[in-house]
Write an enzyme that holds these catalytic residues in place. Structure first.
Site, PDB file in Angstrom:
ATOM      1  N   LYS A  47       0.844  -1.200   0.000  1.00 43.64           N
ATOM      2  CA  LYS A  47       0.000   0.000   0.000  1.00 43.64           C
ATOM      3  C   LYS A  47       0.877   1.247   0.000  1.00 43.64           C
ATOM      4  CE  LYS A  47      -0.222  -0.341   5.046  1.00 43.64           C
ATOM      5  NZ  LYS A  47      -1.037  -0.782   6.199  1.00 43.64           N
TER       6      LYS A  47
ATOM      7  N   TYR B 230      16.029  29.986   7.551  1.00 41.87           N
ATOM      8  CA  TYR B 230      14.985  30.789   8.177  1.00 41.87           C
ATOM      9  C   TYR B 230      15.126  30.860   9.697  1.00 41.87           C
ATOM     10  CZ  TYR B 230      12.595  30.232   3.684  1.00 41.87           C
ATOM     11  OH  TYR B 230      12.272  30.225   2.356  1.00 41.87           O
TER      12      TYR B 230
ATOM     13  N   MET C 266      11.364  24.240   2.161  1.00 42.45           N
ATOM     14  CA  MET C 266      10.512  23.433   1.288  1.00 42.45           C
ATOM     15  C   MET C 266      11.344  22.612   0.301  1.00 42.45           C
ATOM     16  SD  MET C 266       7.390  24.559  -1.235  1.00 42.45           S
ATOM     17  CE  MET C 266       6.432  25.351   0.042  1.00 42.45           C
TER      18      MET C 266
HETATM   19  C1  LIG Z   1      -0.274  -1.811   6.762  1.00 46.95           C
HETATM   20  C2  LIG Z   1      -0.886  -3.063   7.199  1.00 46.95           C
HETATM   21  C3  LIG Z   1      -0.089  -4.211   7.406  1.00 46.95           C
HETATM   22  C4  LIG Z   1       1.420  -4.195   7.355  1.00 46.95           C
HETATM   23  O1  LIG Z   1       1.904  -3.671   8.564  1.00 46.95           O
HETATM   24  P1  LIG Z   1       3.473  -3.562   8.880  1.00 46.95           P
HETATM   25  O2  LIG Z   1       3.523  -3.105  10.284  1.00 46.95           O
HETATM   26  O3  LIG Z   1       4.001  -2.544   7.934  1.00 46.95           O
HETATM   27  O4  LIG Z   1       4.052  -4.903   8.651  1.00 46.95           O
HETATM   28  C5  LIG Z   1      -0.735  -5.383   7.713  1.00 46.95           C
HETATM   29  N1  LIG Z   1      -2.071  -5.450   7.823  1.00 46.95           N
HETATM   30  C6  LIG Z   1      -2.864  -4.363   7.660  1.00 46.95           C
HETATM   31  C7  LIG Z   1      -4.328  -4.501   7.814  1.00 46.95           C
HETATM   32  C8  LIG Z   1      -2.290  -3.135   7.364  1.00 46.95           C
HETATM   33  O5  LIG Z   1      -3.077  -2.060   7.206  1.00 46.95           O
END
Ligand SMILES: *Cc1c(COP(=O)(O)O)cnc(C)c1O
Length: 370
Positions: free
Chosen positions: A36, A264, A312
């Site tokens: 993801k 800054y 930035m």
């Molecule tokens: C992101 C996620 C994972 C992976 O988690 P990690 O701590 O990065 O291994 C597993 N299960 C779900 C439901 C997640 O949202």
């Protein structure tokens, strides 16, 4: 060929090796690689391929849009998505052969309706909330929804292939309490008549430290990128290899007198005559401004600290009398085995976790997968 001005260089070999390592630790029948948020910033498609090569059986993403992108790129492995638009009808998801995490009763009805329209039953993973207080069926709904799922299975609309939940990682005791609650949900599902083939609960942290949570499959996220989910143990200590190295070319170098203010609000002034090196990375690239005056930067074989505010687009490093020149490479983080600071070092400097450090790297930084 010249290197990109700003580069996140990803080692796909490291990702494959990390999956192999974590699979060995897990000892489960199945392992899901979670890609993801663009593979936690490492590139979802490339990371998915490397993870599958390293022995992952399937891929997890948050949204369907992430799953569609993987399918469009030719990834044919099983894909699970668990965050859905409230008004999704799920036809496109089923047409793309995407397995769906289902978190509430009405969502199950919509998935089942889509399954009835599709050429094959929807492959569903029922998500139960065992104590995280996020996505997932509340305990009060378990029996009712499991019974509804059995009826949808009987009518060929869905197939419940998984039952899953997610841990808080608060303490071993808290995680074990969630394990017990998850086991109760699994028993209820079985009693209702569901023959779930994959129970899954553990993400990276529990895969390593809570053997009781491994069940049939682990969901591996941060660990496959070579990052530790723990504050007290480094990736290297876990046998993991950080996959991302973030660097940029130094674009300007100047010799300045003592007491020269930098960036800054003048939070930094040079102690003596010194050389300032300018690095074209800033919060526009996901480099947290909270790490101003703190974040580590490796140039050559020395590690320095960011001087003054991170802007930035730029940050400054005071390299003293060292012979740093325009075009030298400044490495913010990478594999500590190379001498580079770690993403965890940047997390400590910014008051956050390594997950956020790699995931927030922005679009101006060119990803390369050499
Ligand atoms: C992101 C996620 C994972 C992976 O988690 P990690 O701590 O990065 O291994 C597993 N299960 C779900 C439901 C997640 O949202």
């Amino acid at each position: 060929m010249s290197r990109p001005l700003r580069e996140a260089r990803i080692s796909l070999g490291a990702i494959s090796a990390n999956v192999e390592t974590l699979r060995r630790i897990a000892g489960t029948e199945y392992a899901m690689a979670v890609v993801k948020a663009d593979g936690y910033g490492h590139g979802a498609v490339q990371s998915a391929r490397a993870a599958l090569e390293g022995g992952a059986d399937c891929i997890g993403v948050a949204d369907a849009s992430e799953a569609f992108a993987l399918r469009a790129a030719g990834v044919t492995a099983p894909l699970l998505a668990w965050i859905h638009n409230p008004d999704s009808a799920f036809d496109a998801e089923l047409a793309a052969d995407i397995e769906l995490g289902v978190s509430y009763a009405e969502q199950l009805e919509r998935v089942a309706a889509a399954g009835a329209r599709a050429s094959a039953p929807a492959r569903v993973h029922l998500k139960v909330d065992t104590g995280l207080g996020r996505n997932g069926l509340e305990a009060a709904d378990w029996e009712r929804v499991f019974e509804a799922a059995v009826e949808h299975e009987r009518r060929g609309r869905i197939r419940v292939v998984g039952l899953f939940s997610h841990l808080s990682g608060t303490s071993r005791a808290d995680d074990l309490a969630q394990v017990a609650t998850f086991e109760r949900a699994a028993a209820l599902a079985k009693d209702a008549g569901l023959a779930v083939e994959r129970l899954h609960l553990a993400a990276t942290a529990a895969t390593i430290r809570v053997p009781e949570a491994r069940f049939d499959m682990v969901r591996l996220g941060v660990g496959i990128y070579g990052l530790s989910p723990f504050d007290d143990t480094t990736a290297t200590e876990l046998g993991l290899r950080p996959a991302m190295e973030l660097s940029a070319a130094i674009i300007s170098v100047k010799r300045v007198p003592a007491n020269t203010p930098v960036s800054y609000n003048y939070t930094y002034r040079t102690a003596g005559e010194s050389t300032l090196a300018l690095v074209p990375l800033g919060y526009g690239d996901g480099i947290s401004r909270h790490a101003s005056d703190r974040g580590p930067v490796r140039i050559g074989d020395k590690t320095y600290t960011v001087a003054g505010r991170i802007a930035m687009d730029q940050l400054v490093v005071d390299v003293g009398d060292d012979p740093v020149k325009i075009g030298d490479r400044a490495v913010l983080f990478g594999d500590p085995a190379t001498g580079a600071p770690s993403a965890a070092d940047w997390a400590a400097a910014a008051g956050t976790i390594n997950y956020e450090i790699v995931t927030r790297i922005g679009g101006r930084v060119e990803r390369t997968w050499p």
